[in-house]
Design an enzyme around this catalytic site. Structure first.
Site, short mmCIF file in Angstrom:
data_model
loop_
_atom_site.label_atom_id
_atom_site.label_comp_id
_atom_site.label_asym_id
_atom_site.label_seq_id
_atom_site.Cartn_x
_atom_site.Cartn_y
_atom_site.Cartn_z
CG ASP A 295 26.19 -1.74 36.03
OD1 ASP A 295 27.01 -2.49 36.79
OD2 ASP A 295 26.08 -0.63 35.89
CB CYS B 122 33.29 -4.71 42.05
SG CYS B 122 31.86 -4.02 43.01
NE ARG C 181 32.26 0.67 45.60
CZ ARG C 181 32.46 -0.29 44.20
NH1 ARG C 181 31.73 -1.20 44.22
NH2 ARG C 181 32.43 0.80 43.08
CE LYS D 31 28.23 2.98 41.38
NZ LYS D 31 29.72 2.94 41.11
CG ASN D 32 28.16 3.96 37.32
OD1 ASN D 32 28.67 3.93 38.52
ND2 ASN D 32 27.12 2.31 36.91
NE ARG E 254 35.46 -3.32 36.87
CZ ARG E 254 34.56 -2.73 36.73
NH1 ARG E 254 33.60 -2.85 37.27
NH2 ARG E 254 34.87 -1.74 37.94
#
Length: 429
Positions: free
Chosen positions: A310, A116, A403, A22-23, A121
């Site tokens: 994560d 999220c 997601r 995903k990232n 952040r």
């Protein structure tokens, strides 16, 4: 309301293949904006965040085609430079279109990011980095407006913290800047390396990736290419933690051990048997006879190559099944330990202290109940907790999990778990 229903008690056995990361995929999609023509990405995960990013690109005027796991993006024409609030609020990573748009077209407008609820952040690292390259940046009613009428100029960018997305955003902008850009204290994550290698294949000149000092020599133009997305190290780690918590014997294909060095070190310290697999797909075999034979360990999250934030919540679940105590220290996101409150509804008995530490003592007999996914990785951890709990666990807020995990319930079910995805009316808790 979307939710997962999980029946506890099954040990995991079999083989599972990790999807594209995903990232990595999200940043590669954004980077396609840098080159006119058709970029082809393979092994793209079919997850909610990817569809959100494609909606952002469609809104900019690109043409996209997503068939199976192959994504084609034609960025020949762009008729808008605005990433709207309703999309960016769903996913903070949308901010990475800022760098490519400014680099190629000299302007961009992106809503201040959402995603999220993991804490502040701050996105000032992105803005300061782009300003260093000569971008005029202003915040106007919740939108980031960036212009570079004179073009971008190479510069030295010093990050106070090695932010992954800020490193990627500045790197994507700098590839079309005039001159040399040096990023000091840049992120070292594998996804950053993957993006840099992709950009180099497009015609960029980037060196030093994987270290804290990245050097980018600007070029006049880039060309579209074909590229395969790297395997998802967080998904791989999630299945490793699931096997650790439930016990069992699972082969996790495409998992790359070099992307999980600290995590594997901690798991082996606990007593988990982990071996590397040969063959074209490679991967890892994880074997645990009895989770209660494992021992608790202390874990501190840090940027790569440290223990990934994560995977912290999933590790927390694994520690509830080991014997002894382990302290988890969260150093990256201040709100990431909130999953502990939901785990405690399942009798996890986790003590929070100091604002960013959790004491986990095991082994604990978890009880199935109704819990709420607080975020993407915390939601996945609650599903893992449901696998070891007695009875049925209902994980509400499954939209968070969707997601980032492709076919999550199907992959777990293929390993012998009983997991179902449902949509319907909210469940009273």
């Amino acid at each position: 309301m979307e939710r997962f229903l999980v029946e506890g008690g099954a040990r995991l056995h079999g083989e599972v293949e990790v999807s594209g990361a995903k990232n990595a995929a999200l940043k590669l999609i954004a980077a396609s904006l840098l080159a006119p023509g058709k970029t082809t990405l393979r092994d793209v995960p079919r997850i909610k965040d990817v569809h959100t990013m494609l909606a952002v690109l469609d809104g900019l005027g690109t043409e996209t085609s997503f068939s199976g796991h192959t994504l084609e993006i034609d960025a020949s024409e762009i008729d808008s430079f605005t990433a709207p609030y309703e999309l960016v609020r769903q996913m903070r990573a949308s901010i990475v279109v800022l760098g490519p748009l400014v680099a190629r077209f000299g302007e961009a407008e992106v809503s201040a990011p959402g995603g999220c609820n993991l804490g502040l952040r701050k996105f000032n690292f992105h803005l300061d980095g782009l300003r260093a390259l000569g971008t005029d940046v202003e915040l106007d009613h919740g939108f980031i407006k960036a212009t570079a009428p004179g073009g971008l100029k190479g510069a030295e960018v010093n990050f106070e913290y090695p932010s992954v997305t800020a490193t990627e955003n500045v790197m994507m902008a700098a590839v079309l800047a005039d001159g040399i850009t040096v990023i000091e204290n840049g992120a070292r994550e594998p996804e950053v390396v993957d993006l840099a290698e992709f950009l180099n294949t497009m015609g960029a000149s980037i060196s030093g990736v994987g270290t804290g000092r990245i050097v980018i020599e600007g070029t006049d133009e880039l060309r579209p290419v074909e590229w395969s997305v790297m395997p998802d190290r967080v998904e791989a780690g999630t299945f490793i933690m699931a096997t650790t918590a439930t016990g069992g014997d699972v082969e996790i294909r495409k998992a790359r051990p070099e992307h999980l060095k600290m995590e594997l070190e901690k798991l082996r310290e606990m007593g988990v048997e982990i071996t590397e697999l040969a063959g074209s797909r490679g991967g890892l075999r994880v074997r645990v006879d009895d989770p209660a034979d494992l021992v608790g360990v202390d874990v501190s999250t840090l940027p790569f190559p440290g223990f990934a934030t994560d995977l912290q919540a999933q590790m927390m679940v694994a520690l509830t099944q080991a014997t002894g105590a382990g302290i988890i220290t969260e150093n990256v996101y201040e709100n990431r330990l909130q999953v502990a409150e939901e785990l405690n509804r399942m009798n996890a008995g986790i003590d929070l202290f100091g604002g960013h530490r959790a004491l986990v003592k095991g082994p604990r007999d978890l009880s199935g109940t109704i819990v709420q996914a607080p975020d993407l990785r915390g939601g996945a951890a609650l599903v893992l907790a449901g696998l070891v709990a007695e009875g049925t666990t209902i994980v509400d807020g499954a939209r968070h999990i969707l997601r980032g995990y492709e076919d999550f319930e199907e992959k777990l079910s293929g390993l012998g778990a009983t997991v179902a995805f449902e949509t319907g009316s909210p469940v009273a808790s």
